[in-house]
Design an enzyme around this catalytic site. Structure first.
Site, PDB file in Angstrom:
ATOM      1  N   TYR A 155       0.838  -1.210   0.000  1.00 15.19           N
ATOM      2  CA  TYR A 155       0.000   0.000   0.000  1.00 15.19           C
ATOM      3  C   TYR A 155       0.871   1.257   0.000  1.00 15.19           C
ATOM      4  CZ  TYR A 155      -3.435   3.411   1.804  1.00 15.19           C
ATOM      5  OH  TYR A 155      -4.243   4.505   1.991  1.00 15.19           O
ATOM      6  N   LYS A 159       1.392   4.159  -3.018  1.00 16.64           N
ATOM      7  CA  LYS A 159       1.089   5.579  -2.822  1.00 16.64           C
ATOM      8  C   LYS A 159       2.362   6.432  -2.931  1.00 16.64           C
ATOM      9  CE  LYS A 159      -3.435   5.494  -1.582  1.00 16.64           C
ATOM     10  NZ  LYS A 159      -4.510   6.332  -2.119  1.00 16.64           N
TER      11      LYS A 159
HETATM   12  N1  LIG Z   1      -9.208   6.362   5.948  1.00 22.77           N
HETATM   13  C1  LIG Z   1      -7.909   6.536   6.169  1.00 22.77           C
HETATM   14  O1  LIG Z   1      -7.426   6.442   7.326  1.00 22.77           O
HETATM   15  C2  LIG Z   1      -6.989   6.887   5.034  1.00 22.77           C
HETATM   16  C3  LIG Z   1      -5.682   7.280   5.335  1.00 22.77           C
HETATM   17  C4  LIG Z   1      -4.817   7.616   4.327  1.00 22.77           C
HETATM   18  C5  LIG Z   1      -5.246   7.591   3.003  1.00 22.77           C
HETATM   19  N2  LIG Z   1      -6.523   7.195   2.706  1.00 22.77           N
HETATM   20  C6  LIG Z   1      -6.927   7.176   1.291  1.00 22.77           C
HETATM   21  O2  LIG Z   1      -8.129   7.910   1.159  1.00 22.77           O
HETATM   22  C7  LIG Z   1      -8.806   7.460  -0.017  1.00 22.77           C
HETATM   23  C8  LIG Z   1     -10.276   7.256   0.311  1.00 22.77           C
HETATM   24  O3  LIG Z   1     -10.392   6.202   1.239  1.00 22.77           O
HETATM   25  P1  LIG Z   1     -11.443   6.204   2.439  1.00 22.77           P
HETATM   26  O4  LIG Z   1     -10.681   6.104   3.690  1.00 22.77           O
HETATM   27  O5  LIG Z   1     -12.424   7.294   2.273  1.00 22.77           O
HETATM   28  O6  LIG Z   1     -12.126   4.764   2.277  1.00 22.77           O
HETATM   29  P2  LIG Z   1     -13.418   4.265   1.498  1.00 22.77           P
HETATM   30  O7  LIG Z   1     -14.634   4.902   2.050  1.00 22.77           O
HETATM   31  O8  LIG Z   1     -13.326   2.782   1.475  1.00 22.77           O
HETATM   32  O9  LIG Z   1     -13.185   4.859   0.035  1.00 22.77           O
HETATM   33  C9  LIG Z   1     -12.538   4.213  -1.013  1.00 22.77           C
HETATM   34  C10 LIG Z   1     -13.359   4.528  -2.245  1.00 22.77           C
HETATM   35  O10 LIG Z   1     -12.650   4.097  -3.397  1.00 22.77           O
HETATM   36  C11 LIG Z   1     -13.552   3.445  -4.252  1.00 22.77           C
HETATM   37  N3  LIG Z   1     -12.804   2.471  -5.042  1.00 22.77           N
HETATM   38  C12 LIG Z   1     -11.982   1.498  -4.584  1.00 22.77           C
HETATM   39  N4  LIG Z   1     -11.491   0.790  -5.615  1.00 22.77           N
HETATM   40  C13 LIG Z   1     -12.018   1.346  -6.740  1.00 22.77           C
HETATM   41  C14 LIG Z   1     -11.903   1.063  -8.105  1.00 22.77           C
HETATM   42  N5  LIG Z   1     -11.145   0.053  -8.556  1.00 22.77           N
HETATM   43  N6  LIG Z   1     -12.583   1.817  -8.992  1.00 22.77           N
HETATM   44  C15 LIG Z   1     -13.367   2.842  -8.562  1.00 22.77           C
HETATM   45  N7  LIG Z   1     -13.505   3.171  -7.276  1.00 22.77           N
HETATM   46  C16 LIG Z   1     -12.847   2.416  -6.381  1.00 22.77           C
HETATM   47  C17 LIG Z   1     -14.576   2.778  -3.338  1.00 22.77           C
HETATM   48  O11 LIG Z   1     -15.838   2.604  -3.981  1.00 22.77           O
HETATM   49  P3  LIG Z   1     -16.279   1.170  -4.570  1.00 22.77           P
HETATM   50  O12 LIG Z   1     -15.893   0.149  -3.559  1.00 22.77           O
HETATM   51  O13 LIG Z   1     -17.757   1.311  -4.758  1.00 22.77           O
HETATM   52  O14 LIG Z   1     -15.554   1.047  -5.868  1.00 22.77           O
HETATM   53  C18 LIG Z   1     -14.707   3.789  -2.214  1.00 22.77           C
HETATM   54  O15 LIG Z   1     -15.731   4.730  -2.487  1.00 22.77           O
HETATM   55  C19 LIG Z   1      -8.087   6.195  -0.472  1.00 22.77           C
HETATM   56  O16 LIG Z   1      -7.247   6.506  -1.578  1.00 22.77           O
HETATM   57  C20 LIG Z   1      -7.243   5.804   0.738  1.00 22.77           C
HETATM   58  O17 LIG Z   1      -6.094   5.104   0.356  1.00 22.77           O
HETATM   59  C21 LIG Z   1      -7.406   6.846   3.699  1.00 22.77           C
END
Ligand SMILES: NC(=O)c1ccc[n+]([C@@H]2O[C@H](COP(=O)([O-])OP(=O)(O)OC[C@H]3O[C@@H](n4cnc5c(N)ncnc54)[C@H](OP(=O)(O)O)[C@@H]3O)[C@@H](O)[C@H]2O)c1
Length: 252
Positions: A155, A159
């Site tokens: 991961y 990134k």
């Molecule tokens: N939450 C944290 O602590 C955290 C920390 C650092 C970075 N991030 C980053 O923040 C971003 C958003 O994550 P989140 O925490 O908000 O989690 P999340 O709610 O699980 O969001 C991830 C989103 O990406 C979509 N997705 C995943 N694979 C996809 C694909 N192949 N095609 C199209 N859409 C896709 C998912 O929708 P579907 O499943 O419907 O496709 C979901 O809406 C991510 O890039 C994650 O790496 C999160």
């Protein structure tokens, strides 16, 4: 100057849930019409409805790791709202966690495909739309791309590659298009449920509460406020930057 996006069109991948939904909402509140994309239709529909319906938002079901879906996503954005000013590459996955010695090649490739190949190639394809409108691209990376975190090699590597490619893109897309990166810390979203059990989610949340200097996990709106700033004219002289939004977690 306030951060406004009146008359602008934004595309937010992963806009149906978590951070992406909060960003879609913040950009819409600032005046943008917003396209949200993801693989599941239901969360996208709910977001469109929360943003005030089809006049203000549009949902496109798409898997950003598929080249044909990326092309269709941009074409539908132009069909819906006439162009594109802001691309937010937010969709991401933690396909698996565990020691690097145990990461399967499939999981490694899956994370590279969704977390770096998809956003980079979507950004490339969007550039001809963004250049004439002096648009901007924002990429949601992670604090885990900035320092090694055991269990998160694939991961974090995906990134970190995204960060590097986006910094190069910032140079190559200038002066027409700004390209920036946000590295969130631990934010309370559904992502943890995709790779952890309920018990593990609670202990992870506790870890973040205890290790984050500002004393709590992030809320999706914490990241959305920063996203609105970086994609708006308030950040007109900022490109290639990496903004860490993590309550100080990365300092430790
Ligand atoms: N939450 C944290 O602590 C955290 C920390 C650092 C970075 N991030 C980053 O923040 C971003 C958003 O994550 P989140 O925490 O908000 O989690 P999340 O709610 O699980 O969001 C991830 C989103 O990406 C979509 N997705 C995943 N694979 C996809 C694909 N192949 N095609 C199209 N859409 C896709 C998912 O929708 P579907 O499943 O419907 O496709 C979901 O809406 C991510 O890039 C994650 O790496 C999160």
């Amino acid at each position: 100057m306030s951060a406004r996006l009146d008359g602008k069109v934004a595309l937010v991948t992963g806009g149906g849930t978590g951070i992406g939904r909060a960003i879609a909402s913040a950009l819409a509140e600032a005046g943008a019409r917003v396209v949200v994309a993801g693989r599941r239709e239901e969360p996208l529909r709910a977001t469109v409805s929360a943003l005030g319906g089809r006049k203000h938002a549009h949902a496109v079901t798409a898997d950003v790791s598929r080249p044909a879906d990326r092309e269709r996503l941009l074409a539908e954005t132009v069909d819906a709202f006439g162009g594109l000013d802001v691309l937010v590459n937010n969709a991401g996955t933690v396909a698996s966690v565990g020691p690097l010695a145990e990461v399967t090649e499939d999981d490694w490739n899956r994370m590279l495909s969704v977390n770096v190949t998809a956003p980079v190639f979507l950004a490339r394809a969007a550039l001809p739309l963004l250049r004439p409108r002096r648009g901007s691209i924002l990429n949601i990376s992670t604090g885990a791309s900035l320092k090694p975190v055991p269990g998160f090699a694939a991961y974090g590597a995906s990134k970190a590659a995204l960060n590097y490619a986006c910094q190069v893109l910032a140079l190559e897309a200038a002066p027409d298009v700004r390209v920036n990166i946000i590295c969130p810390g631990g934010v309370d979203t559904p992502i943890y449920g995709t790779f952890l059990s309920p018990d593990q989610i609670e202990s992870t949340h506790q870890f973040f509460r205890e290790s984050t200097p500002l004393g709590r996990m992030g809320k999706p709106t914490d990241v959305a406020e920063a996203a609105l700033f970086l994609t708006s004219e308030a950040a007109a002289w900022i490109t290639g930057t990496t903004l860490v939004v993590d309550g100080g977690l990365n300092l430790g």
